[in-house]
Design a protein around this motif. Structure first.
Motif, mmCIF file in Angstrom:
data_model
loop_
_atom_site.group_PDB
_atom_site.id
_atom_site.type_symbol
_atom_site.label_atom_id
_atom_site.label_comp_id
_atom_site.label_asym_id
_atom_site.label_seq_id
_atom_site.Cartn_x
_atom_site.Cartn_y
_atom_site.Cartn_z
ATOM 1 N N ARG A 1 1.127 -1.452 -0.345
ATOM 2 C CA ARG A 1 -0.007 -0.337 0.535
ATOM 3 C C ARG A 1 1.166 1.461 -0.104
ATOM 4 N N ARG A 2 2.110 1.493 0.776
ATOM 5 C CA ARG A 2 2.712 2.402 0.875
ATOM 6 C C ARG A 2 3.520 2.976 0.045
ATOM 7 N N VAL A 3 3.859 1.777 -1.283
ATOM 8 C CA VAL A 3 4.004 1.288 -2.481
ATOM 9 C C VAL A 3 3.604 2.094 -3.255
ATOM 10 N N GLN A 4 1.636 1.861 -3.742
ATOM 11 C CA GLN A 4 1.031 2.129 -4.081
ATOM 12 C C GLN A 4 0.585 4.048 -4.142
ATOM 13 N N GLU A 5 0.593 4.376 -2.373
ATOM 14 C CA GLU A 5 0.195 5.980 -2.038
ATOM 15 C C GLU A 5 1.566 6.914 -3.252
ATOM 16 N N GLU A 6 2.609 6.012 -2.689
ATOM 17 C CA GLU A 6 4.341 7.081 -3.528
ATOM 18 C C GLU A 6 4.263 6.758 -4.436
ATOM 19 N N ILE A 7 3.979 6.144 -5.554
ATOM 20 C CA ILE A 7 3.684 6.160 -7.088
ATOM 21 C C ILE A 7 1.933 7.183 -7.521
#
Length: 279
Positions: A263-269
């Motif tokens: 989820r953190r990766v998705q939010e960063e992108i």
């Protein structure tokens, strides 16, 4: 000749299909990346030596999804900002696209490959799980479709248009050709020397996405698990926690840590894309 006999004669065999060879630049890049102490300058010079490839790489890394604050003007700058792995992965992405004919039917495939590769690589990095293999697996996951399209364009085009999902497409491929894009994708990965964990992720991704079950005979299942997480994020983000709960334990991973990292990766992108739209 009966219709069934005619259909049998039309079946394809792996050895009858032209699996594209790996471009020489990517062969040399793979050798550089395999060294214990990767020479960043050598990597930069190699990519820059192929002007068309370098231009494609720079165009890709300057897209919103990578979230760079300023446009990079050279491969060396791209490596400085993004790191060797992501620039090398983009180079492989551009090299992979270049060995297949340009076709409108394949554009959605390449667009998904780019996003999926980035997601899987960064999830792998966040979880400390084979980020290069994960990124490669994401890039190559659907490449078997491109192999099939190149080999039997007229027969395959209607299948791409008709299939509602990859599970249905696999059944159509087996019925028509006796072989499917997951098999062809894995064969291409092996030919290009990808890590075994990436090859197996490509080989089994349709089954994993459809059933939520990782192949029990695989010793290393973590890249397959990351594929399932990326698929959830790309098709039904609300299902991520459920997918993580089911998939992670099969790979010996903590479901909560896995879901949190993904989820953190998705939010960063997403934040990077949103930021560039407002600038």
């Amino acid at each position: 000749m009966t219709d069934s006999a005619s259909r049998s004669d039309s079946k394809l065999r792996l050895e009858d299909i032209d699996i594209p060879a790996q471009p020489e630049t990517l062969v040399q890049l793979s050798l550089l990346l395999a060294e214990d102490d990767v020479d960043l300058n050598a990597v930069s010079r190699l990519i820059a030596s192929d002007m068309a490839l370098a231009a494609a790489v720079l165009k890709a890394v300057n897209s919103a999804v990578y979230g760079l604050r300023a446009r990079v003007q050279s491969v060396q700058q791209a490596i400085t900002y993004l790191g060797t792995r992501e620039v090398a992965a983009v180079t492989f992405e551009m090299g992979l696209r270049a060995v297949f004919p340009a076709a409108p039917e394949l554009e959605p495939l390449w667009e998904r490959a780019s996003v999926r590769g980035l997601l899987m690589g960064r999830i792998g990095q966040a979880l400390g799980i084979e980020p290069w293999a994960a990124h490669s697996a994401g890039l190559f996951e659907e490449c078997g479709k491109a192999v099939m399209f190149k080999h039997v364009t007229a027969r395959y085009r209607p299948m791409l248009e008709k299939a509602r999902d990859d599970e249905e497409l696999l059944m159509m491929e087996h019925a028509e050709f006796g072989i499917s894009h997951d098999e062809l994708g894995a064969a291409l990965c092996e030919t290009w020397g990808l890590a075994p964990s990436a090859v197996e992720s490509v080989r089994y991704h349709v089954i994993v996405h459809g059933t939520g079950e990782l192949p029990t005979h695989l010793e290393r299942r973590s890249v397959c698990a990351i594929s399932a997480l990326a698929h959830a994020l790309m098709t039904d983000p609300d299902s991520l926690d459920d997918v993580a709960q089911k998939i992670a334990p099969q790979a010996g991973l903590d479901p909560h840590a896995v879901a949190r990292g993904a989820r953190r990766v998705q939010e960063e992108i997403e934040a990077a894309v949103a930021r560039q739209k407002t600038e």
